[in-house]
Write a protein that holds these residues in place. Structure first.
Motif, PDB file in Angstrom:
ATOM      1  N   LEU A  12       0.840  -1.195   0.000  1.00 46.93           N
ATOM      2  CA  LEU A  12       0.000   0.000   0.000  1.00 46.93           C
ATOM      3  C   LEU A  12       0.875   1.244   0.000  1.00 46.93           C
ATOM      4  CD1 LEU A  12      -2.829   1.272   0.117  1.00 46.93           C
ATOM      5  CD2 LEU A  12      -2.743   1.025   2.614  1.00 46.93           C
ATOM      6  N   LEU A  13       0.639   2.120  -0.971  1.00 47.55           N
ATOM      7  CA  LEU A  13       1.351   3.389  -1.117  1.00 47.55           C
ATOM      8  C   LEU A  13       0.370   4.508  -0.798  1.00 47.55           C
ATOM      9  CD1 LEU A  13       2.939   2.627  -4.622  1.00 47.55           C
ATOM     10  CD2 LEU A  13       3.840   2.025  -2.356  1.00 47.55           C
ATOM     11  N   VAL A  14       0.665   5.305   0.240  1.00 46.56           N
ATOM     12  CA  VAL A  14      -0.257   6.346   0.679  1.00 46.56           C
ATOM     13  C   VAL A  14       0.438   7.703   0.641  1.00 46.56           C
ATOM     14  CG1 VAL A  14      -1.873   7.084   2.465  1.00 46.56           C
ATOM     15  CG2 VAL A  14      -1.267   4.657   2.266  1.00 46.56           C
ATOM     16  N   ASP A  15      -0.053   8.582  -0.217  1.00 52.43           N
ATOM     17  CA  ASP A  15       0.493   9.936  -0.322  1.00 52.43           C
ATOM     18  C   ASP A  15      -0.563  10.803  -0.983  1.00 52.43           C
ATOM     19  OD1 ASP A  15       2.085  12.299  -1.137  1.00 52.43           O
ATOM     20  OD2 ASP A  15       3.798  11.043  -0.595  1.00 52.43           O
ATOM     21  N   ASP A  16      -0.697  12.042  -0.509  1.00 48.82           N
ATOM     22  CA  ASP A  16      -1.696  12.936  -1.083  1.00 48.82           C
ATOM     23  C   ASP A  16      -1.214  13.594  -2.371  1.00 48.82           C
ATOM     24  OD1 ASP A  16       0.162  14.385   0.526  1.00 48.82           O
ATOM     25  OD2 ASP A  16      -1.174  16.119   0.483  1.00 48.82           O
ATOM     26  N   GLN A  17       0.045  13.391  -2.740  1.00 42.69           N
ATOM     27  CA  GLN A  17       0.600  13.962  -3.965  1.00 42.69           C
ATOM     28  C   GLN A  17       0.730  12.879  -5.034  1.00 42.69           C
ATOM     29  OE1 GLN A  17       1.277  17.292  -4.350  1.00 42.69           O
ATOM     30  NE2 GLN A  17       0.311  17.443  -2.330  1.00 42.69           N
ATOM     31  N   PRO A  18      -0.058  12.968  -6.115  1.00 41.28           N
ATOM     32  CA  PRO A  18       0.007  11.948  -7.168  1.00 41.28           C
ATOM     33  C   PRO A  18       1.417  11.741  -7.734  1.00 41.28           C
ATOM     34  CG  PRO A  18      -1.911  13.333  -7.479  1.00 41.28           C
ATOM     35  CD  PRO A  18      -1.111  13.960  -6.374  1.00 41.28           C
ATOM     36  N   ASN A  19       2.199  12.812  -7.822  1.00 44.42           N
ATOM     37  CA  ASN A  19       3.567  12.671  -8.345  1.00 44.42           C
ATOM     38  C   ASN A  19       4.423  11.800  -7.431  1.00 44.42           C
ATOM     39  OD1 ASN A  19       3.009  14.207 -10.578  1.00 44.42           O
ATOM     40  ND2 ASN A  19       3.875  16.078  -9.745  1.00 44.42           N
ATOM     41  N   LEU A  24       6.993   6.451  -6.352  1.00 41.92           N
ATOM     42  CA  LEU A  24       7.067   5.185  -5.610  1.00 41.92           C
ATOM     43  C   LEU A  24       6.789   4.000  -6.523  1.00 41.92           C
ATOM     44  CD1 LEU A  24       5.274   6.190  -2.277  1.00 41.92           C
ATOM     45  CD2 LEU A  24       7.724   5.734  -2.604  1.00 41.92           C
ATOM     46  N   GLU A  25       5.781   4.140  -7.382  1.00 42.66           N
ATOM     47  CA  GLU A  25       5.465   3.057  -8.325  1.00 42.66           C
ATOM     48  C   GLU A  25       6.636   2.801  -9.264  1.00 42.66           C
ATOM     49  OE1 GLU A  25       0.633   3.313  -8.774  1.00 42.66           O
ATOM     50  OE2 GLU A  25       1.849   4.700  -9.941  1.00 42.66           O
ATOM     51  N   LEU A  57       3.603   1.980   2.863  1.00 45.42           N
ATOM     52  CA  LEU A  57       4.443   3.174   2.785  1.00 45.42           C
ATOM     53  C   LEU A  57       3.511   4.364   2.953  1.00 45.42           C
ATOM     54  CD1 LEU A  57       6.743   2.237  -0.239  1.00 45.42           C
ATOM     55  CD2 LEU A  57       7.101   1.834   2.189  1.00 45.42           C
ATOM     56  N   LEU A  58       3.720   5.143   4.002  1.00 44.83           N
ATOM     57  CA  LEU A  58       2.746   6.152   4.416  1.00 44.83           C
ATOM     58  C   LEU A  58       3.406   7.510   4.590  1.00 44.83           C
ATOM     59  CD1 LEU A  58      -0.128   6.841   5.485  1.00 44.83           C
ATOM     60  CD2 LEU A  58       0.579   5.877   7.679  1.00 44.83           C
ATOM     61  N   VAL A 115      13.627   9.686  -1.747  1.00 47.74           N
ATOM     62  CA  VAL A 115      14.152   8.397  -1.315  1.00 47.74           C
ATOM     63  C   VAL A 115      15.286   7.938  -2.222  1.00 47.74           C
ATOM     64  CG1 VAL A 115      11.957   7.674  -0.300  1.00 47.74           C
ATOM     65  CG2 VAL A 115      12.505   7.020  -2.633  1.00 47.74           C
ATOM     66  N   VAL A 116      16.154   7.135  -1.648  1.00 48.63           N
ATOM     67  CA  VAL A 116      17.186   6.461  -2.434  1.00 48.63           C
ATOM     68  C   VAL A 116      16.545   5.151  -2.896  1.00 48.63           C
ATOM     69  CG1 VAL A 116      19.488   5.432  -2.402  1.00 48.63           C
ATOM     70  CG2 VAL A 116      19.015   7.526  -1.057  1.00 48.63           C
ATOM     71  N   PRO A 117      16.336   4.983  -4.201  1.00 50.36           N
ATOM     72  CA  PRO A 117      15.588   3.826  -4.695  1.00 50.36           C
ATOM     73  C   PRO A 117      16.098   2.486  -4.176  1.00 50.36           C
ATOM     74  CG  PRO A 117      15.896   5.384  -6.467  1.00 50.36           C
ATOM     75  CD  PRO A 117      16.711   5.890  -5.298  1.00 50.36           C
ATOM     76  N   GLU A 118      17.403   2.276  -4.171  1.00 53.37           N
ATOM     77  CA  GLU A 118      17.951   0.986  -3.738  1.00 53.37           C
ATOM     78  C   GLU A 118      17.627   0.710  -2.273  1.00 53.37           C
ATOM     79  OE1 GLU A 118      19.965   2.613  -7.198  1.00 53.37           O
ATOM     80  OE2 GLU A 118      19.740   3.447  -5.200  1.00 53.37           O
ATOM     81  N   ILE A 119      17.662   1.743  -1.449  1.00 61.08           N
ATOM     82  CA  ILE A 119      17.361   1.568  -0.025  1.00 61.08           C
ATOM     83  C   ILE A 119      15.887   1.243   0.173  1.00 61.08           C
ATOM     84  CG2 ILE A 119      17.214   2.768   2.205  1.00 61.08           C
ATOM     85  CD1 ILE A 119      19.836   4.211   1.418  1.00 61.08           C
ATOM     86  N   LEU A 120      15.016   1.976  -0.518  1.00 61.11           N
ATOM     87  CA  LEU A 120      13.585   1.715  -0.389  1.00 61.11           C
ATOM     88  C   LEU A 120      13.252   0.301  -0.843  1.00 61.11           C
ATOM     89  CD1 LEU A 120      10.750   2.704   0.315  1.00 61.11           C
ATOM     90  CD2 LEU A 120      10.552   3.524  -2.037  1.00 61.11           C
ATOM     91  N   ARG A 121      13.771  -0.109  -1.989  1.00 58.53           N
ATOM     92  CA  ARG A 121      13.502  -1.473  -2.480  1.00 58.53           C
ATOM     93  C   ARG A 121      14.007  -2.521  -1.497  1.00 58.53           C
ATOM     94  NH1 ARG A 121      14.352   0.787  -7.751  1.00 58.53           N
ATOM     95  NH2 ARG A 121      16.593   0.476  -7.546  1.00 58.53           N
ATOM     96  N   ALA A 122      15.181  -2.316  -0.935  1.00 55.71           N
ATOM     97  CA  ALA A 122      15.738  -3.288   0.013  1.00 55.71           C
ATOM     98  C   ALA A 122      14.858  -3.404   1.253  1.00 55.71           C
ATOM     99  CB  ALA A 122      17.160  -2.885   0.406  1.00 55.71           C
ATOM    100  N   LYS A 123      14.394  -2.279   1.779  1.00 52.33           N
ATOM    101  CA  LYS A 123      13.556  -2.311   2.978  1.00 52.33           C
ATOM    102  C   LYS A 123      12.202  -2.946   2.691  1.00 52.33           C
ATOM    103  CE  LYS A 123      15.888   1.402   5.320  1.00 52.33           C
ATOM    104  NZ  LYS A 123      15.795   2.319   6.418  1.00 52.33           N
ATOM    105  N   VAL A 124      11.610  -2.601   1.568  1.00 54.61           N
ATOM    106  CA  VAL A 124      10.320  -3.181   1.208  1.00 54.61           C
ATOM    107  C   VAL A 124      10.470  -4.680   0.963  1.00 54.61           C
ATOM    108  CG1 VAL A 124       8.518  -3.208  -0.578  1.00 54.61           C
ATOM    109  CG2 VAL A 124       9.318  -1.026   0.370  1.00 54.61           C
ATOM    110  N   ARG A 125      11.549  -5.089   0.309  1.00 53.72           N
ATOM    111  CA  ARG A 125      11.778  -6.519   0.016  1.00 53.72           C
ATOM    112  C   ARG A 125      11.816  -7.340   1.307  1.00 53.72           C
ATOM    113  NH1 ARG A 125      10.215  -9.501  -3.264  1.00 53.72           N
ATOM    114  NH2 ARG A 125      10.922  -8.186  -4.955  1.00 53.72           N
ATOM    115  N   VAL A 126      12.421  -6.797   2.370  1.00 51.76           N
ATOM    116  CA  VAL A 126      12.480  -7.513   3.652  1.00 51.76           C
ATOM    117  C   VAL A 126      11.068  -7.823   4.148  1.00 51.76           C
ATOM    118  CG1 VAL A 126      13.038  -7.242   6.104  1.00 51.76           C
ATOM    119  CG2 VAL A 126      14.735  -6.645   4.371  1.00 51.76           C
ATOM    120  N   PHE A 127      10.173  -6.831   4.084  1.00 54.87           N
ATOM    121  CA  PHE A 127       8.818  -7.046   4.586  1.00 54.87           C
ATOM    122  C   PHE A 127       7.996  -7.940   3.661  1.00 54.87           C
ATOM    123  CE2 PHE A 127      10.093  -3.154   6.829  1.00 54.87           C
ATOM    124  CZ  PHE A 127      10.007  -3.662   8.120  1.00 54.87           C
TER     125      PHE A 127
END
Length: 144
Positions: A12-19, A24-25, A57-58, A115-127
């Motif tokens: 789930l990706l939650v943000d009030d800014q479409p950009n 994130l996508e 991600l909120l 965000v640093v893409p590699e860091i975000l992907r690594a953290k999300v992958r763990v969960f």
């Protein structure tokens, strides 16, 4: 027969800014999971009625409506989503007071934007991996 790694999990990706949602996508798209967008806290809560999520991600700051902290508190009240990991995204450095408040509402991490893409992907992958392992254990227990 499909294996657990063949089944897409929901993120789930939650943000009030479409950009920001689009960014994130773009970052998470190559993970080949089901990315669910919500442009408000209320939309996030509605999504939680229909789906289980490996991670949320909120955005902390969502003016004009329910903040990320308020949304997290409501997510934690529901039995079904009480243990879903929440990673807060913030454009502002998370000072210790704000971070403590976020952790009290169930955050497992804070990530500053951009965000640093590699860091975000690594953290999300763990969960995602933890979600799959937990799901596999539940299935095995049900089969016994």
């Amino acid at each position: 027969m499909t294996t657990l790694t063949d089944e897409k999990v929901n993120i789930l990706l939650v943000d009030d800014q479409p950009n920001n949602l689009l960014a994130l996508e773009s970052i998470l798209g190559d993970m080949n999971e089901n990315l669910v967008r919500a442009e408000s806290g209320r939309a996030a809560l509605r999504a939680l009625l229909d789906h289980d999520f490996a991670v949320i991600l909120l955005d902390v700051q969502m003016p004009g409506g329910m903040s990320g902290l308020e949304t997290a508190a409501l997510i934690r009240r529901r039995r079904r989503s009480a243990h879903t990991p929440i990673i807060f995204l913030t454009a502002f450095g998370a000072d210790e007071v704000r971070a403590a408040e976020g952790y009290a509402q169930g955050a497992v991490d804070y990530i500053s934007t951009p965000v640093v893409p590699e860091i975000l992907r690594a953290k999300v992958r763990v969960f995602v991996d933890l979600y799959r392992m937990t799901d596999q254990l539940k299935r095995q227990a049900e089969e016994r």
